[in-house]
Design an enzyme around this catalytic site. Structure first.
Site: not given
Ligand code: KIV
Length: 265
Positions: A94, A191
């Protein structure tokens, strides 16, 4: 490593690339989060084709109230740990909050995560971050989209709520999903999207949708692993299907061991 547990993987035994995930439209596949070497190994040995070093690490590992405080340095640290597992599954990371405000910043952040060992990156948002997504993809970095409830915006939103309930939201989500596909994203996480709208989005785009709290009809499903295992410290969302109470069992094991220690004299 996949066949060791006798699992049936939709992806075979070769290293999984973003292109392989793109090809899993309609396949029904699992994705889970890992924040360190041990969990990345465990997920990989179970045959999970997409492993996300999610910024959920802020809540379930670092003790923050939400994901907004996670820094790029923290993400790099955990990506490095997970990458040491050299997973067959695709390792995605991320981009943390506020690290992709401009196309230049987005590419610089994505490159840092790549250097730490991520094979692809994910960021939250649709058309409002399209220039950033286009720049990341133009830099040769595979991109996973994330639409619906965007945890990095939970403070402005005042909580976690289902998206797509009103017509304007539904239309916005559909347009965002098409924009992500056209920009070259290899898949998109949905989500807390109203399940009927998740079905529509899944039918409208050719890249896989990966649902979390968005019903059961997406092309794949993703969960925060500690939610699935029941070890998340503070809260487990309602959409998590299994609660094996592993957290309680871990605490029993610790207590039993502690209580069994007696003074040798
Ligand atoms: O940070 C996270 O765990 C996510 C979820 C969609 C699993 O972005």
């Amino acid at each position: 490593m996949f066949p060791t547990l006798g699992t049936v993987s939709p992806v075979g035994n070769e290293k999984i690339t973003a292109e392989r995930i793109r090809g899993l439209k309609g396949a029904g596949f699992a994705a889970l989060t890992a924040y360190d070497y041990a969990m990345a190994r465990l997920l990989d040995e179970a045959g999970v084709p997409l492993i996300l070093v999610g910024d959920s690490l802020g809540m379930v590992v670092l003790g923050y109230p939400d994901t907004t405080l996670v820094t790029i340095e923290e993400m790099e640290h955990h990506v490095r740990a997970a990458a040491r597992a050299k997973t067959q599954g695709l390792l995605v990371a991320d981009l943390p909050a506020c690290s992709y405000e401009t196309p230049e910043q987005a590419v610089a952040t994505a490159k840092r995560l790549r250097a730490a060992g991520a094979e692809a990156v994910k960021a939250e948002g649709g058309r409002e971050i399209l220039p950033q997504i286009q720049s990341i993809i133009a830099a040769g970095i595979p991109f996973l989209g994330h639409l619906g409830m965007l945890p990095q915006h939970v403070r402005e939103e005042g909580g976690y709520r289902v998206k797509g309930k009103i017509p304007a939201e539904r239309e916005g989500l559909l347009a965002d999903a098409v924009a992500l596909q056209d920009a070259g994203a290899f898949a998109v996480v949905l989500e807390l999207v109203k399940p009927e709208v998740a079905v529509e989005i899944t039918a409208a785009i050719t890249i896989p949708t990966i649902g979390i709290g968005a019903g059961e009809t997406c092309d794949g499903q993703i969960l925060v692993t500690t939610d699935l295992l029941g070890t998340s410290p503070d809260y487990i969302p309602k959409h998590v299907p299994v609660r094996p109470e592993l957290g309680r069992r871990m605490s029993e094991i610790v207590r039993d061991w502690k209580d069994a220690i007696s003074c040798p004299n």
